[in-house]
Write an enzyme that holds these catalytic residues in place. Structure first.
Site, short mmCIF file in Angstrom:
data_model
loop_
_atom_site.label_atom_id
_atom_site.label_comp_id
_atom_site.label_asym_id
_atom_site.label_seq_id
_atom_site.Cartn_x
_atom_site.Cartn_y
_atom_site.Cartn_z
N VAL A 181 -6.13 6.41 -5.23
CA VAL A 181 -6.22 5.72 -3.94
C VAL A 181 -6.99 4.42 -4.13
O VAL A 181 -8.08 4.42 -4.71
CB VAL A 181 -6.94 6.61 -2.89
CG1 VAL A 181 -6.98 5.89 -1.54
CG2 VAL A 181 -6.25 7.95 -2.76
N THR A 193 -6.92 -7.96 -0.56
CA THR A 193 -5.93 -7.60 -1.57
C THR A 193 -6.52 -7.89 -2.94
O THR A 193 -7.37 -8.77 -3.08
CB THR A 193 -4.60 -8.37 -1.34
OG1 THR A 193 -3.70 -8.09 -2.42
CG2 THR A 193 -4.79 -9.87 -1.26
N THR A 204 -1.00 -6.48 -2.00
CA THR A 204 -0.88 -5.75 -0.73
C THR A 204 -0.44 -6.74 0.33
O THR A 204 -0.96 -7.86 0.37
CB THR A 204 -2.23 -5.15 -0.32
OG1 THR A 204 -2.68 -4.29 -1.37
CG2 THR A 204 -2.14 -4.37 0.98
N1 ASP Z 1 -5.53 -3.39 -3.24
C1 ASP Z 1 -4.36 -2.79 -3.81
C2 ASP Z 1 -4.78 -1.53 -4.51
O1 ASP Z 1 -5.77 -1.53 -5.21
C3 ASP Z 1 -3.62 -3.66 -4.76
C4 ASP Z 1 -3.59 -5.12 -4.44
O2 ASP Z 1 -3.74 -5.52 -3.30
O3 ASP Z 1 -3.44 -5.94 -5.37
O4 ASP Z 1 -4.11 -0.55 -4.41
#
Ligand code: ASP
Length: 320
Positions: free
Chosen positions: A188, A210, A159
């Site tokens: 989600v 993230t 993210t």
């Molecule tokens: N947090 C994000 C999600 O789970 C993915 C990521 O940041 O790696 O959608």
């Protein structure tokens, strides 16, 4: 050669992953020139959303099980606590723009799916097919090997999270992601969820996360970092402690380490970052420009430290 740093950097903006470097430079320019925090954050996030080279955010994001790119984005204003988010939107060129506009509303400020798209259309925001040819090819390859019954966390779902602080001390943050590759349609993650993927309060600080959303949201990780700062904890310590406590909480329940990383800033512009990964790059920008740093957790000892990457590291790193 890595140089460990003892004091976390001071700046006006901080963002996740190397992919945010160019955007943060552009956002920081805006902040330095006109101190417009909202514009700076949206500009920084948009830059990543628009770049098809990054397969976990915006255009070029990897699709869900049905081959559709579903995007999540959020924006929080730390002065008003106004929060906007769009969830599971398809074919919207810049989800962060919609989230930013929604953060100014008091009601119906978090919109999902068709409702979010109707709002975007009403606002005149640009549409675009977000599936690039290379993401489509990768999806078709994956279909041949993927087991349909489980969500496979592929390496590199990320993210873009951007936190900023104006000269007057206003704080805000914006996040954008395409979530997990091959996710169930409608899945989600933490990113558009207030307190989990992001939180900003100009009276206490801001944080964003993230990594595997299903893990992060079980600890309302971003809110817990901000609360630690509100209670007087140093920003770097707040990141490390909140993440460690949550990671242990998950570990006791038998969850594997799928990787979680956080960034934060306190009300004075001191920044912090922590990770359960071996290496998590982040960028800090301010009056003196933009700089890449790396947070690292020793996978055996759990020891956590920050370092400034050298050219060799930058050349060899496969991280986003
Ligand atoms: N947090 C994000 C999600 O789970 C993915 C990521 O940041 O790696 O959608």
């Amino acid at each position: 050669m890595i140089t460990k740093i003892m004091n976390s950097p001071v700046g006006q903006m901080i963002s996740t992953w190397r992919m945010s470097e160019e955007g943060l430079r552009l956002g920081n320019q805006i902040l330095q020139e006109n101190d417009n925090l909202g514009e700076a954050i949206v500009r920084a996030v948009k830059c990543v959303e628009d770049d098809p080279a990054y397969v976990s955010v915006g255009y070029g994001g990897l699709p869900n099980r049905e081959g559709q790119v579903e995007l999540d984005a959020a924006y929080m204003d730390g002065d008003t606590l106004g929060t906007g988010a769009v969830i599971s939107v398809k074919n919207l060129k810049n989800p962060i723009e919609a989230a930013y506009r929604l953060s100014k509303k008091n009601r119906s400020c978090i919109l999902a799916g068709d409702g979010a798209m109707k709002y975007a259309s009403y606002e005149g925001l640009a549409y675009q097919n977000m599936l690039t040819e290379s993401s489509r090819k990768r999806y078709e390859e994956e279909l041949k090997v993927s087991k349909q019954e489980e969500i496979r966390a592929y390496e590199g779902h990320d993210t873009v999270c951007v936190i900023g602080r104006s000269r007057e001390g206003s704080m805000a943050c914006g996040v954008s992601t395409s979530g997990l590759y091959m996710k169930e349609p409608g899945r989600v993650g933490d990113s558009p969820l207030i307190g989990s993927g992001f939180y900003a309060d100009s009276e206490a600080g801001a944080a964003a996360a993230t990594g595997m959303g299903e893990d992060i949201m079980k600890g309302c990780l971003s809110f817990s970092i901000v609360e630690k700062m509100r209670n007087g904890m140093n920003v770097q310590e707040a990141c490390e402690k909140a993440l460690r406590e949550h990671w242990r909480r998950l570990e006791r329940r038998g969850y594997p380490n799928n990787g979680m990383s956080v960034i934060a800033m306190d009300t004075q512009g001191n920044t912090g970052a922590a990770t359960t990964l071996e290496e998590f790059p982040f960028v800090v920008a301010g009056e003196n420009g933009c700089r890449l740093y790396v947070a690292s957790m020793d996978q055996e000892t759990g020891e956590h430290f920050l370092f400034v990457p050298d050219k060799e590291w930058i050349k060899n790193s496969k991280s986003d």
